[in-house]
Design a protein around this motif. Structure first.
Motif, short mmCIF file in Angstrom:
data_model
loop_
_atom_site.label_atom_id
_atom_site.label_comp_id
_atom_site.label_asym_id
_atom_site.label_seq_id
_atom_site.Cartn_x
_atom_site.Cartn_y
_atom_site.Cartn_z
N GLY A 124 2.39 -12.81 5.71
CA GLY A 124 0.95 -12.92 5.91
C GLY A 124 0.21 -12.80 4.60
N GLY A 125 -0.94 -13.45 4.52
CA GLY A 125 -1.75 -13.40 3.31
C GLY A 125 -2.36 -12.02 3.10
N ASN A 126 -2.53 -11.64 1.86
CA ASN A 126 -3.18 -10.38 1.51
C ASN A 126 -4.69 -10.56 1.49
OD1 ASN A 126 -0.71 -9.05 1.14
ND2 ASN A 126 -0.58 -9.77 -0.98
N ASP A 127 -5.40 -9.46 1.70
CA ASP A 127 -6.86 -9.51 1.65
C ASP A 127 -7.37 -8.42 0.72
OD1 ASP A 127 -9.31 -10.63 2.34
OD2 ASP A 127 -8.77 -10.73 4.46
N SER A 128 -8.65 -8.48 0.42
CA SER A 128 -9.23 -7.56 -0.55
C SER A 128 -9.42 -6.18 0.05
CB SER A 128 -10.58 -8.10 -1.03
OG SER A 128 -11.50 -8.10 0.06
N ALA A 129 -9.76 -5.22 -0.78
CA ALA A 129 -9.90 -3.85 -0.32
C ALA A 129 -11.00 -3.70 0.72
CB ALA A 129 -10.17 -2.94 -1.51
N SER A 130 -12.02 -4.55 0.67
CA SER A 130 -13.13 -4.45 1.62
C SER A 130 -12.93 -5.31 2.86
CB SER A 130 -14.44 -4.86 0.93
OG SER A 130 -14.35 -6.21 0.47
N ALA A 131 -11.79 -5.96 2.96
CA ALA A 131 -11.53 -6.88 4.07
C ALA A 131 -11.13 -6.13 5.33
CB ALA A 131 -10.42 -7.85 3.67
N PRO A 132 -11.25 -6.79 6.50
CA PRO A 132 -10.85 -6.12 7.74
C PRO A 132 -9.35 -5.88 7.85
CG PRO A 132 -12.01 -8.18 8.19
CD PRO A 132 -11.86 -8.09 6.72
N ARG A 133 -8.53 -6.86 7.43
CA ARG A 133 -7.09 -6.71 7.60
C ARG A 133 -6.34 -7.82 6.89
NH1 ARG A 133 -7.26 -11.24 8.87
NH2 ARG A 133 -7.66 -12.26 10.85
N GLY A 134 -5.06 -7.59 6.66
CA GLY A 134 -4.20 -8.63 6.11
C GLY A 134 -3.75 -9.60 7.19
N GLY A 135 -3.04 -10.64 6.79
CA GLY A 135 -2.63 -11.69 7.72
C GLY A 135 -1.38 -11.34 8.49
N LEU A 136 -1.25 -11.93 9.67
CA LEU A 136 -0.04 -11.79 10.49
C LEU A 136 1.15 -12.48 9.83
CD1 LEU A 136 -1.51 -12.71 13.99
CD2 LEU A 136 -0.58 -10.48 13.38
N ALA A 137 2.33 -12.01 10.20
CA ALA A 137 3.56 -12.71 9.85
C ALA A 137 4.38 -12.84 11.13
CB ALA A 137 4.34 -11.92 8.80
N SER A 138 4.81 -14.05 11.45
CA SER A 138 5.45 -14.33 12.73
C SER A 138 6.72 -15.15 12.55
CB SER A 138 4.49 -15.10 13.65
OG SER A 138 3.25 -14.43 13.77
N GLY A 139 7.83 -14.59 12.95
CA GLY A 139 9.08 -15.36 12.93
C GLY A 139 9.61 -15.57 11.54
N GLY A 140 10.22 -14.53 10.97
CA GLY A 140 10.78 -14.68 9.63
C GLY A 140 11.80 -15.79 9.53
N GLY A 141 12.62 -15.95 10.56
CA GLY A 141 13.60 -17.03 10.59
C GLY A 141 13.13 -18.23 11.38
N LEU A 142 12.72 -17.98 12.65
CA LEU A 142 12.36 -19.05 13.58
C LEU A 142 11.08 -18.68 14.30
CD1 LEU A 142 12.79 -21.49 15.52
CD2 LEU A 142 14.42 -20.07 16.78
N PHE A 143 10.12 -19.60 14.31
CA PHE A 143 8.87 -19.45 15.05
C PHE A 143 8.75 -20.64 15.99
CE2 PHE A 143 4.37 -20.70 15.40
CZ PHE A 143 3.82 -19.55 15.95
N ALA A 144 8.43 -20.37 17.27
CA ALA A 144 8.24 -21.46 18.22
C ALA A 144 7.08 -21.11 19.13
CB ALA A 144 9.50 -21.71 19.03
N ILE A 145 6.18 -22.07 19.34
CA ILE A 145 5.02 -21.88 20.21
C ILE A 145 4.80 -23.15 21.02
CG2 ILE A 145 3.40 -22.62 18.39
CD1 ILE A 145 1.40 -20.57 19.55
#
Length: 698
Positions: free
Chosen positions: A237-258
């Motif tokens: 997931g992407g990083n955000d600044s110190a004043s940001a609400p939150r960093g980014g999600l990370a989903s499926g290190g090997g396999l992601f399916a939706i």
């Protein structure tokens, strides 16, 4: 202490943030110059206007794709054969970009001296993204998977990287196509979300470090994976600044399916990581929902109409929450994360995976070291969930809780959750909480889920932390009495736990533990809070005599003197975790294993013959096998020789059998020439015109 975990009930995942389902218009490659059924590509070739023949191969996959465009329809229609070597391409999209409708087959493993025989082991074929582009990207603007059919065989995709404007599918991205991967390895690839520096609430997620399969609602993508290895990939997931609400999600290190239908046989998913982004000074929560979560270190399935994992190995993957100033992110599903989906896991092993929270004043929680399932319908058969772990990290205020070292089950409001498992081993898993938090469900943690466990072996799981935990084997809880965990555990073994192995809160639905063998646990067998509707029936005790429990072997087969033998009541489960028939004695054994000297035998017909395969029973010291067969009058022997045939392997094809004749076959296990076990007999008739009727087993 009696509450389910503090936040997963708040995880109504914003799947629109996990994947950008909008397909952007793309710059298209040049129009094909010619078309043909087979195009040849080799590193020694050249991308000329006339390339593609066996004597004048093209040099790149992109040139090969241009050559298989049908001139009348403008669609792909053909096969590309790749000679051994390493392929890349200067495009920032992918080494191979498949954007037209039609049918494409890409096969590696050839040599320029033999374009007819694919041998990927000898002729290693590699697509190298050079850490700047994907290996393969297929996209279908119609969203109809039948319009885009792609088969890829016999190659390795390595060092792929997803585009920063769509960070999904670092090695391979399938958008709305029908994809078959066969004998393919995807390794060392990355899907990383973009960083933000201005508190942008759309910090981008990363999904599918190795492979991403994306459909749309009502038009699922389709994928079949056979003998595929997905290893050492990362979704970040992407990083955000110190004043940001939150960093980014990370989903499926090997396999992601939706929004997809996935069927995988002999899939190995190993050493992959889903690591959420950091926002070190942030609150870590937006609108009451936490986003900086690592979801599915090995595999993440979301909104799946169906999935099948058969003979899968999900090993040593990690899901890690992001760091935040206040609330650390969650790590959910170190091996597999399943969300709002339906499917099955069979004949598989899920081992050594880990889910860990992120740092913060309130440390992030870790849940579901092996499997985390949210509001899904899942069937699990003949599966081992071993040596997985969860970690709630320490916080400067309070640490995160850790639950479901092996498996964590939960429902989101308004959506049901059902898990049915038989012949399952849940062993050697651990749940550890951070400072001031309680660990729960060392083996399995069940929240608001209808759970059925039949012939389970649950052993040697543990809880760790500064605060006493609940349910080293199993915890059963609910967010309310109308939504609590309910169901049954029957004909099972629960052994080797410190403390009372099962905990049931007052908010569960009716739950029954029937005919369980309890051994070497703390007392009582079940700790019941308040007036929980919990029933214990026909429990028994005694040593299950596991062959080699715990590290390093984790062998939970039972021995001849096991107290589990012939003790099952009202069992309707036909086989055990090894495929051996139940019952072997007067009644079935409790637990996942049936003590048996039967050799499990499988078979498939071929013209004028049969191919046999079998497995060595774990309790038998077999050194050789003897295949015995009898035949009807006038029938010839198999070309492999007359009966008996002695060999040390576990497969044999009997060919050249007589049409119209009947053969009866049995496999006998030998030790030093003496018989120690045998299979059931198989009887088949070789029909005159190869009209195959079912084999008869007795």
């Amino acid at each position: 202490m009696d509450q389910p975990l503090s936040r997963p009930g708040r995880i109504a995942l914003a799947l629109a943030l996990i994947v950008n389902a909008t397909f952007v218009l793309l710059a298209l490659p040049s129009v094909a110059l010619a078309s043909g059924s087979i195009v040849y590509v080799a590193p020694s070739g050249a991308d000329t206007p006339t390339c593609g023949s066996a004597s004048q191969p093209c040099a790149t996959l992109e040139a090969g794709l241009e050559r298989i465009v049908h001139p009348a329809t403008g669609r792909y229609a053909g096969e590309i054969r790749l000679a051994a070597g390493t392929y890349t391409y200067p495009s920032n999209r992918a080494v191979a970009f498949i954007w037209r409708r039609g049918v494409v087959t890409i096969r590696g493993g050839y040599s320029t001296g033999d374009w007819n025989t694919s041998n990927p082991a000898a002729n290693v074929t590699i697509l190298d993204g050079e850490n700047v582009r994907r290996g393969i990207w297929m996209t279908n603007s119609t969203f109809d998977a039948a319009q885009c059919v792609v088969t890829i065989e016999g190659l390795t995709v390595t060092r792929g990287r997803a585009r920063s404007d769509d960070p999904s599918g670092g090695g391979i991205l399938n958008d709305s196509c029908t994809l078959t991967l066969r004998n393919v390895t995807i390794t060392n690839s990355v899907a990383r979300g973009q960083d933000n520096t201005n508190a942008n609430p759309a910090t981008s997620p990363g999904s599918g470090g190795g492979l991403s399969i994306r459909g749309v609602p009502d038009n699922p993508a389709v994928a079949t994976l056979e003998n595929v290895v997905i290893s050492s990939n990362q979704a970040i997931g992407g990083n955000d600044s110190a004043s940001a609400p939150r960093g980014g999600l990370a989903s499926g290190g090997g396999l992601f399916a939706i929004n997809a239908r996935v069927r995988a046989v002999h899939l190995r998913v190993e050493n992959n990581i889903a690591r959420a982004g950091d926002a070190p000074g942030s609150a870590g929560v937006t609108g009451g929902i936490q986003f900086a979560d690592g979801l599915g270190g090995g595999i993440f399935f979301a909104l799946m109409p169906s999935f099948e994992l058969d003979r899968a190995q999900v090993l040593n993957n990690r899901a890690e929450g992001g760091d935040a100033g206040n609330q650390g992110g969650l790590g959910l599903g170190g091996g597999i994360k399943i969300e709002l989906s339906a499917g099955s896991i069979t004949n598989s092993i899920i081992q050594g995976n880990r889910a860990e929270g992120g740092a913060g004043a309130n440390g992030g929680a870790g849940h579901g070291g092996g499997i985390f399932s949210t509001s899904s319908t899942v069937t699990i058969e003949n599966v081992q969930v071993l040596q997985n772990s969860v970690q709630g990290v320490n916080g400067s205020t309070v640490g995160g809780n850790g639950g479901g070292g092996g498996i964590y089950l939960i429902a989101t409001p308004g959506a049901g959750s059902t898990v049915t498992a038989s012949n399952i081993v849940i062993a050697g898993n651990s749940a550890q909480a951070g400072n001031g938090a309680a660990p729960t469900g060392g083996g399995l943690d069940c929240v608001d889920t209808q759970l059925t466990l039949r012939h389970a072996t649950i052993a040697n799981n543990e809880l760790q932390g500064s605060v006493a935990g609940l349910g080293p084997a199993i915890r059963l809880v609910g967010t309310s009495s109308s939504a609590g965990c309910g169901g049954e555990i029957s004909n099972s073994i629960i052994a080797n736990h410190t403390g009372s192995p099962i905990y049931a809160s007052s908010s569960i639905k009716p739950f029954t533990v029937a005919r369980a063998l309890f051994f070497n646990n703390g007392s009582p067998n079940i700790t019941v809070a308040g007036s929980a509707p919990m029933t214990e029936q026909n429990s028994l005790s005694g040593n299950p005599q596991f062959v080699s429990p715990g590290a390093p072997n984790f062998d939970y087969h039972i021995q001849a003197g096991s107290a589990a033998r012939d003790q099952a009541l009202n069992s309707t489960t036909a086989g055990d975790i090894d495929g051996q028939a139940r019952p072997f004695g007067d009644a079935s054994d409790v637990g996942a294993d049936e003590y048996s000297t039967e050799i499990p035998l499988a078979f498939s017909r071929i013209p004028r013959g049969v191919t046999l395969s079998w497995r060595t029973p774990p309790v038998l010291p077999i050194t050789q096998y003897r295949i015995e067969y009898t035949k009807s009058a006038g029938a010839s022997d198999a070309l492999e020789g007359p009966s008996p045939i002695t060999l040390s392997t576990t497969t044999l094809t009997l060919s050249g059998l007589t049409r119209g004749a009947t053969y009866t076959i049995v496999v006998v296990g030998l030790n030093g020439g003496s018989e120690v076990g045998r299979s059931q007999e198989v009887t088949l008739t070789i029909w005159q015109h190869e009209v195959f009727l079912p084999l008869v087993v007795r």
